[in-house]
Design an enzyme around this catalytic site. Structure first.
Site, mmCIF file in Angstrom:
data_model
loop_
_atom_site.group_PDB
_atom_site.id
_atom_site.type_symbol
_atom_site.label_atom_id
_atom_site.label_comp_id
_atom_site.label_asym_id
_atom_site.label_seq_id
_atom_site.Cartn_x
_atom_site.Cartn_y
_atom_site.Cartn_z
ATOM 1 N N TYR A 137 0.862 -1.187 0.000
ATOM 2 C CA TYR A 137 0.000 0.000 0.000
ATOM 3 C C TYR A 137 0.896 1.233 0.000
ATOM 4 C CZ TYR A 137 -3.535 3.320 1.911
ATOM 5 O OH TYR A 137 -4.360 4.390 2.148
ATOM 6 N N LYS A 166 -1.924 -1.461 -3.667
ATOM 7 C CA LYS A 166 -2.896 -0.362 -3.675
ATOM 8 C C LYS A 166 -2.091 0.926 -3.758
ATOM 9 C CE LYS A 166 -6.114 2.318 -0.954
ATOM 10 N NZ LYS A 166 -6.529 2.712 0.409
#
Length: 301
Positions: A137, A166
């Protein structure tokens, strides 16, 4: 291994007026989102005020979401914390309770060099089984550390369970680089709600959307239209989704998400200090804006 795809909703965390987590409201929100057709749930990330919760609170929320979802949708728990030991503890817990995978944000606030980032993610990934899905992330505007493509590639080469990322910064050149990791066998999901459709067109499999926590419908409709090869409809849906993004301040203040949900009849409580709830005047303005948007989009969903 499970992947994030379609509309992955970043969930808010409900607190009462004294700042205590309200697990019954976590369960109600989980049910609401599933009923609206989202594909995956992503609690305890930035939208979920992650760093304001203790490890035990985060475990309780994770358990509530996994139990309520009951394998009806994919559930990834965000486990990134301010220290590595807490991150590993939360990663192991997510595996033990039956989550489908985890997201792990880069170390935050303190600067970390490329080697430190690589070793951090490798250590966390090695703490859970090789068949337990992990998404990196990267949100450099908040975490203060940027995960470069070449560093992500090194992590993937060392960790079979790191299968995607992400990326919550609106840089499509970087998105394209990420899509080429592992010879193209790498899942990339943007965190920029307004770029959902163009990201799909580039080859991303979905979006991790905070705005969809309050209004999942336009995002689900965008994805469905894209999958049906109805590009014109997908554009219309994305335009509506973007208008909701703007109205809800693009995630800059999670209180807008919580108040929008309350307006829709889903009580998700309050913000945790030091953030504060919207004022009565702000709520009235939000209600008027949402009513107007709902009238515009009612016949489209």
């Amino acid at each position: 291994m499970k992947h994030l795809y379609g509309v992955t909703t970043a969930m808010v965390t409900p607190f009462d007026e004294n700042g205590r987590v309200e697990l019954d409201k976590v369960e109600n929100l989980t049910e609401f989102l599933i009923s609206k057709g989202v594909h995956c749930l992503y609690p305890l990330g930035t939208t979920g005020e992650m760093l304001r919760l203790s490890v035990q609170e985060r475990k309780a929320v994770a358990e509530a979401v996994v139990k309520k979802a009951s394998n009806r949708v994919t559930v990834f728990i965000h486990v990134g914390a301010m220290n590595q030991d807490d991150t590993i503890e939360l990663a192991k817990h997510a595996y033990e309770i039956g989550a489908d995978g985890i997201g792990v944000v880069t170390p935050a606030f303190f600067g970390a060099n490329d080697k430190e980032l690589e070793e951090y993610f490798v250590t966390v990934a090695s703490s859970v089984p090789e068949d337990f899905s992990i998404y990196l992330y990267n949100i450099p505007q908040c975490a203060a550390n940027d995960l470069k493509t070449e560093v992500a590639q090194k992590i993937v080469e060392r960790c079979k369970n790191v299968i995607g990322i992400k990326y919550s910064y609106p840089d499509f050149l970087r998105v394209n680089e990420y899509l080429n990791i592992n010879k193209g066998d790498f899942s990339v999901v943007p965190g920029a709600d307004r770029l959902f459709l163009p990201a799909l067109a580039m080859g991303c499999k979905g979006v991790v959307s905070g705005v969809s926590c309050a209004y999942p419908e336009p995002f689900v409709a965008t994805y469905n239209a894209f999958k049906e090869n109805n590009v014109e409809k997908a554009r219309k849906m994305q335009k509506i989704a973007t208008e909701y993004c703007e109205t809800l301040k693009n995630g800059s203040n999670m209180s807008y998400f919580k108040e929008a949900l309350k307006i829709r009849g889903v009580d998700v409580g309050h913000m945790r200090a030091p953030q504060i709830d919207l004022t009565a005047e702000e709520i009235d303005l939000l209600r008027l804006a949402l009513e107007d948007l709902e009238k515009q989009s009612a016949e489209l969903f």
